[in-house]
Design a protein around this motif. Structure first.
Motif, PDB file in Angstrom:
ATOM      1  N   ALA A  59       0.838  -1.210   0.000  1.00 17.88           N
ATOM      2  CA  ALA A  59       0.000   0.000   0.000  1.00 17.88           C
ATOM      3  C   ALA A  59       0.867   1.251   0.000  1.00 17.88           C
ATOM      4  N   GLY A  60       1.883   1.281   0.832  1.00 14.16           N
ATOM      5  CA  GLY A  60       2.773   2.434   0.893  1.00 14.16           C
ATOM      6  C   GLY A  60       3.505   2.672  -0.417  1.00 14.16           C
ATOM      7  N   GLN A  61       3.967   1.600  -1.044  1.00 16.58           N
ATOM      8  CA  GLN A  61       4.672   1.721  -2.323  1.00 16.58           C
ATOM      9  C   GLN A  61       3.748   2.253  -3.422  1.00 16.58           C
ATOM     10  N   LEU A  62       2.506   1.789  -3.439  1.00 12.34           N
ATOM     11  CA  LEU A  62       1.550   2.299  -4.427  1.00 12.34           C
ATOM     12  C   LEU A  62       1.337   3.796  -4.268  1.00 12.34           C
ATOM     13  N   LEU A  63       1.126   4.227  -3.030  1.00  6.17           N
ATOM     14  CA  LEU A  63       0.877   5.643  -2.776  1.00  6.17           C
ATOM     15  C   LEU A  63       2.098   6.487  -3.131  1.00  6.17           C
ATOM     16  N   GLN A  64       3.273   5.977  -2.826  1.00  7.73           N
ATOM     17  CA  GLN A  64       4.495   6.713  -3.155  1.00  7.73           C
ATOM     18  C   GLN A  64       4.693   6.777  -4.673  1.00  7.73           C
ATOM     19  N   LYS A  65       4.433   5.686  -5.345  1.00  8.92           N
ATOM     20  CA  LYS A  65       4.626   5.616  -6.795  1.00  8.92           C
ATOM     21  C   LYS A  65       3.717   6.587  -7.539  1.00  8.92           C
ATOM     22  N   PHE A  66       2.458   6.699  -7.118  1.00  9.31           N
ATOM     23  CA  PHE A  66       1.484   7.474  -7.877  1.00  9.31           C
ATOM     24  C   PHE A  66       1.306   8.910  -7.392  1.00  9.31           C
ATOM     25  N   GLY A  67       1.950   9.294  -6.302  1.00 12.48           N
ATOM     26  CA  GLY A  67       1.951  10.695  -5.896  1.00 12.48           C
ATOM     27  C   GLY A  67       0.954  11.066  -4.819  1.00 12.48           C
ATOM     28  N   ALA A  68       1.149  12.270  -4.295  1.00 10.49           N
ATOM     29  CA  ALA A  68       0.398  12.742  -3.128  1.00 10.49           C
ATOM     30  C   ALA A  68      -1.095  12.901  -3.378  1.00 10.49           C
ATOM     31  N   ASP A  69      -1.514  13.148  -4.618  1.00 13.42           N
ATOM     32  CA  ASP A  69      -2.934  13.365  -4.908  1.00 13.42           C
ATOM     33  C   ASP A  69      -3.669  12.092  -5.299  1.00 13.42           C
ATOM     34  N   PHE A  70      -2.967  10.979  -5.401  1.00 11.11           N
ATOM     35  CA  PHE A  70      -3.578   9.720  -5.836  1.00 11.11           C
ATOM     36  C   PHE A  70      -4.447   9.152  -4.722  1.00 11.11           C
ATOM     37  N   ALA A  71      -5.640   8.648  -5.093  1.00 10.32           N
ATOM     38  CA  ALA A  71      -6.537   8.061  -4.095  1.00 10.32           C
ATOM     39  C   ALA A  71      -7.430   6.993  -4.722  1.00 10.32           C
ATOM     40  N   PHE A  72      -7.780   6.025  -3.898  1.00 12.95           N
ATOM     41  CA  PHE A  72      -8.774   5.015  -4.248  1.00 12.95           C
ATOM     42  C   PHE A  72     -10.117   5.484  -3.713  1.00 12.95           C
ATOM     43  N   VAL A  73     -11.158   5.393  -4.543  1.00  9.01           N
ATOM     44  CA  VAL A  73     -12.488   5.879  -4.165  1.00  9.01           C
ATOM     45  C   VAL A  73     -13.507   4.782  -4.462  1.00  9.01           C
ATOM     46  N   PRO A  74     -14.305   4.376  -3.458  1.00  6.68           N
ATOM     47  CA  PRO A  74     -15.360   3.394  -3.737  1.00  6.68           C
ATOM     48  C   PRO A  74     -16.390   3.984  -4.683  1.00  6.68           C
ATOM     49  N   ILE A  75     -16.913   3.155  -5.596  1.00  5.27           N
ATOM     50  CA  ILE A  75     -17.909   3.664  -6.542  1.00  5.27           C
ATOM     51  C   ILE A  75     -19.265   2.979  -6.386  1.00  5.27           C
ATOM     52  N   ALA A  76     -19.365   2.128  -5.395  1.00  5.14           N
ATOM     53  CA  ALA A  76     -20.637   1.450  -5.119  1.00  5.14           C
ATOM     54  C   ALA A  76     -20.594   0.953  -3.677  1.00  5.14           C
ATOM     55  N   THR A  77     -21.710   0.513  -3.204  1.00  4.85           N
ATOM     56  CA  THR A  77     -21.778  -0.113  -1.889  1.00  4.85           C
ATOM     57  C   THR A  77     -21.249  -1.534  -2.006  1.00  4.85           C
ATOM     58  N   ALA A  78     -20.423  -1.926  -1.060  1.00  5.23           N
ATOM     59  CA  ALA A  78     -19.928  -3.303  -1.058  1.00  5.23           C
ATOM     60  C   ALA A  78     -21.093  -4.253  -0.821  1.00  5.23           C
ATOM     61  N   VAL A  79     -21.034  -5.390  -1.479  1.00  7.71           N
ATOM     62  CA  VAL A  79     -22.040  -6.424  -1.295  1.00  7.71           C
ATOM     63  C   VAL A  79     -21.343  -7.693  -0.844  1.00  7.71           C
ATOM     64  N   GLY A  80     -22.071  -8.503  -0.084  1.00 10.58           N
ATOM     65  CA  GLY A  80     -21.480  -9.745   0.365  1.00 10.58           C
ATOM     66  C   GLY A  80     -22.446 -10.587   1.154  1.00 10.58           C
ATOM     67  N   HIS A  81     -22.076 -11.827   1.291  1.00 14.41           N
ATOM     68  CA  HIS A  81     -22.790 -12.759   2.155  1.00 14.41           C
ATOM     69  C   HIS A  81     -21.942 -14.006   2.334  1.00 14.41           C
ATOM     70  N   HIS A  82     -22.207 -14.731   3.396  1.00 11.23           N
ATOM     71  CA  HIS A  82     -21.523 -15.986   3.684  1.00 11.23           C
ATOM     72  C   HIS A  82     -20.005 -15.865   3.637  1.00 11.23           C
TER      73      HIS A  82
END
Length: 124
Positions: A59-82
């Motif tokens: 995770a740290g390497q990804l953030l460092q590689k892509f820069g200070a403004d890079f972010a992951f953003v959810p685009i839907a509600t997570a779904v799950g069961h069992h």
């Protein structure tokens, strides 16, 4: 933990925000200790990552590689069961163009992430 008490959306969004968007290593490691089982495994498209420390490093390497403004953003509600859950997301510079989309699919054991698959959508 049963599905009735496991909040899949909260768990997977917390992983995205508190692990993969967290630039402070100590905060990221604390979140991983809370959200993941003791010996988690993460399956990336090109690697298999084992253990909490290794996940934090990726995770740290990804953030460092892509820069200070890079972010992951959810685009839907997570779904799950069992004990299986999925959260779709997009990533790129904050306020900028989307660089990549994908989904996290997780096996949940006793309310924590045991195994995590990072699935990337093909480029458009």
């Amino acid at each position: 933990m049963s599905d009735a008490v496991t909040d899949y959306d909260h768990l997977l969004r917390s992983n995205l925000n508190r692990v993969f968007n967290e630039r402070d290593p100590a905060k990221r490691e604390a979140a991983i200790a809370e959200l993941f089982v003791e010996t988690p495994v993460m399956f990336e498209p090109t690697d298999i990552v084992q253990g909490r420390d290794a996940i934090s490093q990726v995770a740290g390497q990804l953030l460092q590689k892509f820069g200070a403004d890079f972010a992951f953003v959810p685009i839907a509600t997570a779904v799950g069961h069992h004990g299986l859950a999925r959260l779709a997301w997009q990533a790129g510079p904050r306020g900028g163009p989307v660089a990549v989309t994908g989904a996290d699919v997780a096996e949940i054991v006793d309310g924590r992430i045991a195994r995590l698959w990072v699935l990337l959508d093909p480029p458009t």
